[in-house]
Design an enzyme around this catalytic site. Structure first.
Site, PDB file in Angstrom:
ATOM      1  N   CYS A  67       6.395  -1.530 -10.871  1.00 26.96           N
ATOM      2  CA  CYS A  67       5.568  -1.379  -9.678  1.00 26.96           C
ATOM      3  C   CYS A  67       5.139   0.073  -9.469  1.00 26.96           C
ATOM      4  CB  CYS A  67       6.351  -1.871  -8.457  1.00 26.96           C
ATOM      5  SG  CYS A  67       5.528  -1.537  -6.883  1.00 26.96           S
ATOM      6  N   TRP A 100      11.320 -10.242  -5.728  1.00 20.34           N
ATOM      7  CA  TRP A 100      11.842  -9.608  -6.930  1.00 20.34           C
ATOM      8  C   TRP A 100      13.301 -10.011  -7.124  1.00 20.34           C
ATOM      9  CZ3 TRP A 100       8.664  -6.274  -9.776  1.00 20.34           C
ATOM     10  CH2 TRP A 100       7.451  -5.920  -9.159  1.00 20.34           C
ATOM     11  N   THR A 134       8.657  -6.645  -0.717  1.00 16.45           N
ATOM     12  CA  THR A 134       8.083  -5.624  -1.571  1.00 16.45           C
ATOM     13  C   THR A 134       9.089  -4.566  -1.993  1.00 16.45           C
ATOM     14  OG1 THR A 134       7.382  -4.283   0.321  1.00 16.45           O
ATOM     15  CG2 THR A 134       5.816  -5.937  -0.498  1.00 16.45           C
ATOM     16  N   VAL A 135       8.784  -3.943  -3.126  1.00 19.87           N
ATOM     17  CA  VAL A 135       9.451  -2.713  -3.547  1.00 19.87           C
ATOM     18  C   VAL A 135       8.417  -1.597  -3.443  1.00 19.87           C
ATOM     19  CG1 VAL A 135      11.162  -3.733  -5.086  1.00 19.87           C
ATOM     20  CG2 VAL A 135       8.890  -3.241  -5.979  1.00 19.87           C
ATOM     21  N   TYR A 198      -6.637  -2.609  -8.043  1.00 19.38           N
ATOM     22  CA  TYR A 198      -6.316  -3.960  -7.580  1.00 19.38           C
ATOM     23  C   TYR A 198      -7.541  -4.632  -6.980  1.00 19.38           C
ATOM     24  CZ  TYR A 198      -1.314  -3.126  -8.236  1.00 19.38           C
ATOM     25  OH  TYR A 198      -0.085  -2.877  -8.786  1.00 19.38           O
TER      26      TYR A 198
END
Length: 359
Positions: A67, A100, A134-135, A198
């Site tokens: 990521c 994740w 999220t990370v 993105y």
């Protein structure tokens, strides 16, 4: 998403179905700050967030090598020498729609938090957490509760709030005299480049793709020109701005060029950006935190709606990253005089899939 739905899974959906890709930028905006006494409980703020105390050994940074948003926190932690103060947990490169997972660890469980999925830390604090898991995320080790996933603030707070724990001679990554000039540079890098790739790759219409593609390349041409006269984005030394740009730039030729259809040209074909990227990659904290195998596996496997075969490309050849970059001619140095570089990567934190030129 509810904590009750523990058994459902499936491929995450990222691409827009009908137009422009819009990133959800709502995060857990709690902060870890130096003016809260160590050992204190989090203190509520007027904006409904909490301030947590800076405290060695209390928190675990959960990241993923794949990521880019997490990568910047790993770089900053290493450059500032916070490895012994904030522990590091790493998820695997792929995930399903739920979250994740710690599939790289023995038993597929994080060895400190004792959880198989990052979502468990979010649900420990917010049982009905409604947004994406999220990370990067910072988790309190004792309670197993997520503290924050507000990645723009995490790196700034590492620089400003954690100063008492910085390595002796650690670089100044967010110098006060550059912040006003740095703000619009970082904003443009985020909107047009970090998020721009993105927006280009996840566009749901030809029109949206074309517009995003044009914006991306206008920004990259601007950065190519900016780096023609200065070694780093803000001048003579590496700053927070470079740390925010690097994770996108290092993924560009390997992933974004093909997978996200950002294919006007490769970074290797842009002399200033290519030299700049090699300069950063060869600096401790950058190349030694970059795992190309995990990066490629994440994008080409997880984004099934973009790459339905889930085939991971064998290429490209990335060995040129270790070639001479020639950026010394512009003057400057990675860090100011008197700065100490990070030592060897701590045991257990080395990239798991080093390329031959990284060994």
């Amino acid at each position: 998403m509810s904590n009750e739905n523990k058994d459902w899974a499936g491929a995450p959906k990222n691409a827009s179905s009908d137009g422009e890709f819009v990133r959800d930028t709502n995060y857990i905006t709690d902060r870890i700050v130096a003016d809260v006494p160590a050992g204190s409980d989090p203190i509520p703020q007027d904006d409904d967030t909490f301030h947590w105390p800076v405290e060695a050994g209390r928190y675990r940074l959960i990241a993923a090598r794949a990521c880019p948003w997490a990568h910047r926190t790993v770089i900053t932690r290493r450059l500032l020498g916070l490895e012994d103060v904030i522990s590091l947990g790493l998820t695997g490169p792929t995930h399903d729609v739920r979250s994740w997972t710690f599939d790289l660890d023995p038993g597929k469980v994080d060895p400190v938090l004792g959880i198989p999925r990052l979502q468990d830390a979010y649900f420990n604090r917010f049982p009905d957490y409604p947004r994406g898991i999220t990370v990067p995320a910072i988790v309190e080790e004792s309670s197993g509760k997520v503290v924050t996933n507000d990645y723009p603030s995490i790196t700034i707070d590492f620089s400003l709030e954690w100063k008492q724990f910085h390595r002796e001679g650690a670089p100044e990554l967010y110098p006060e005299h550059l912040r006003e000039e740095m703000a619009p540079v970082m904003k443009r890098i985020f909107t047009e480049v970090n998020n721009g790739v993105y927006r280009t790759g996840f566009a749901g219409s030809q029109e949206a793709h074309n517009e995003a593609y044009e914006r991306l390349w206008v920004a990259l041409d601007w950065l190519e020109e900016r780096l023609s006269t200065r070694r780093y984005l803000m001048g003579d030394h590496i700053t927070e701005a470079d740390i925010r740009f690097y994770p996108t730039l290092i993924r560009f030729d390997a992933v974004y060029y093909s997978h996200f259809k950002c294919s006007r040209n490769k970074i290797t074909e842009m002399p200033n950006l290519w030299g700049y990227l090699r300069d950063l990659f060869q600096t401790p904290g950058f190349g030694d935190t970059t795992d190309f195998a995990e990066i490629k596996e994440h994008y080409f496997v997880v984004h099934e709606e973009v790459n339905p075969t889930q085939i991971i490309p064998a290429g490209p050849d990335l060995s040129g990253l270790m070639s001479a970059h020639g950026r010394e001619k512009l003057g400057g140095s990675p860090f100011a005089k008197g700065t100490t570089l990070p030592g060897p990567v701590p045991a257990g934190e080395q990239v798991k899939n080093p390329e031959p030129f990284q060994v």
